[in-house]
Write a protein that holds these residues in place. Sequence first.
Motif, PDB file in Angstrom:
ATOM      1  N   SER A 131       0.832  -1.215   0.000  1.00  0.00           N
ATOM      2  CA  SER A 131       0.000   0.000   0.000  1.00  0.00           C
ATOM      3  C   SER A 131       0.864   1.261   0.000  1.00  0.00           C
ATOM      4  O   SER A 131       0.498   2.274  -0.605  1.00  0.00           O
ATOM      5  CB  SER A 131      -0.930  -0.003   1.216  1.00  0.00           C
ATOM      6  OG  SER A 131      -0.178  -0.045   2.417  1.00  0.00           O
ATOM      7  N   TRP A 132       2.015   1.212   0.654  1.00  0.00           N
ATOM      8  CA  TRP A 132       2.881   2.378   0.706  1.00  0.00           C
ATOM      9  C   TRP A 132       3.487   2.677  -0.662  1.00  0.00           C
ATOM     10  O   TRP A 132       3.558   3.835  -1.078  1.00  0.00           O
ATOM     11  CB  TRP A 132       3.981   2.163   1.748  1.00  0.00           C
ATOM     12  CG  TRP A 132       4.887   3.336   1.932  1.00  0.00           C
ATOM     13  CD1 TRP A 132       6.223   3.382   1.709  1.00  0.00           C
ATOM     14  CD2 TRP A 132       4.522   4.661   2.354  1.00  0.00           C
ATOM     15  NE1 TRP A 132       6.732   4.634   1.974  1.00  0.00           N
ATOM     16  CE2 TRP A 132       5.703   5.435   2.377  1.00  0.00           C
ATOM     17  CE3 TRP A 132       3.319   5.249   2.719  1.00  0.00           C
ATOM     18  CZ2 TRP A 132       5.702   6.775   2.744  1.00  0.00           C
ATOM     19  CZ3 TRP A 132       3.320   6.589   3.087  1.00  0.00           C
ATOM     20  CH2 TRP A 132       4.497   7.331   3.105  1.00  0.00           C
ATOM     21  N   THR A 135       0.850   4.166  -2.810  1.00  0.00           N
ATOM     22  CA  THR A 135       0.628   5.553  -2.403  1.00  0.00           C
ATOM     23  C   THR A 135       1.712   6.477  -2.950  1.00  0.00           C
ATOM     24  O   THR A 135       1.422   7.577  -3.454  1.00  0.00           O
ATOM     25  CB  THR A 135       0.583   5.652  -0.869  1.00  0.00           C
ATOM     26  OG1 THR A 135      -0.453   4.800  -0.364  1.00  0.00           O
ATOM     27  CG2 THR A 135       0.317   7.086  -0.430  1.00  0.00           C
ATOM     28  N   ILE A 138       1.124   7.049  -6.677  1.00  0.00           N
ATOM     29  CA  ILE A 138       0.023   7.963  -6.994  1.00  0.00           C
ATOM     30  C   ILE A 138       0.394   9.412  -6.666  1.00  0.00           C
ATOM     31  O   ILE A 138       0.263  10.317  -7.504  1.00  0.00           O
ATOM     32  CB  ILE A 138      -1.249   7.541  -6.228  1.00  0.00           C
ATOM     33  CG1 ILE A 138      -1.746   6.192  -6.761  1.00  0.00           C
ATOM     34  CG2 ILE A 138      -2.338   8.604  -6.371  1.00  0.00           C
ATOM     35  CD1 ILE A 138      -2.917   5.623  -5.984  1.00  0.00           C
ATOM     36  N   PHE A 139       0.893   9.634  -5.461  1.00  0.00           N
ATOM     37  CA  PHE A 139       1.174  11.019  -5.048  1.00  0.00           C
ATOM     38  C   PHE A 139       2.508  11.525  -5.619  1.00  0.00           C
ATOM     39  O   PHE A 139       2.651  12.729  -5.862  1.00  0.00           O
ATOM     40  CB  PHE A 139       1.168  11.116  -3.524  1.00  0.00           C
ATOM     41  CG  PHE A 139      -0.198  11.036  -2.932  1.00  0.00           C
ATOM     42  CD1 PHE A 139      -1.019  12.154  -2.898  1.00  0.00           C
ATOM     43  CD2 PHE A 139      -0.685   9.844  -2.426  1.00  0.00           C
ATOM     44  CE1 PHE A 139      -2.293  12.093  -2.355  1.00  0.00           C
ATOM     45  CE2 PHE A 139      -1.961   9.773  -1.882  1.00  0.00           C
ATOM     46  CZ  PHE A 139      -2.770  10.891  -1.851  1.00  0.00           C
TER      47      PHE A 139
END
Length: 237
Positions: A131-132, A135, A138-139
């Motif tokens: 998940s990290w 993330t 995406i960011f």
Amino acid sequence: MQFSPNNGDFTFVSSTEAQELSGTIAAPDIQVTMGSDSGKDQYATAFLRQRGYGWLLEVEEEDSEESKPLLEELDIDLKDIYYKIRCVLMPMPSLGYNRQVVRDNPDFWGPLAVVLLFSMISIYGQFRVVSWIITIWIFGSLTIFLLARVLGGEVSYGQVLGVIGYSLLPLIVVAPLLVVIGRFQLISTLTKLFGVFWAAYSAASLLVGDEFKTKKPLLIYPIFLLYIYFLSLYTGV
């Protein structure tokens, strides 16, 4: 007493004058033909329509279009993804690949698969890394997109997201080598730098266009740092 018949088929004789009654009945052949099922159906149809129940006869038409394959429903083109992978892994212009297709024709499933693959090899028993990494993808792409727009670049967020995702492939190629040569400090460091430069060059060559002119380093540098961070998530350094 005798009565004359009207149609010649019967003879009427008075019971007082005759002892027997005799006569014949010539019956014509009668052929009864039952209506066919279609006739009955037509009659029933007309009856229902006259009574206002014609809606009972309406049949929903089946969809004439055949069901599409799952990949087509999800808008997944495996050939297109495979071509983009080759464009990223072999970024040299001399090879003749139309590398701009990675930027000009962005997709979502290909970059997502690459990011998930990189996450899988980076787990080390900690599933939160997956998940990290997603993330950061995406960011991090959002940051590169905003910076590119500020510098005057004409790119969309979807294009940046796809290019950054696909350009993780060089790190995936380098990762197994780090397992083998991890004991050799110098060779391992050079291999890491090679993987980061490879990934950053693949992404920057697609995102940094001529419209940046002298501002190219302002976008190349954060791309380079982003892939260093991705590699640090894999190596733990």
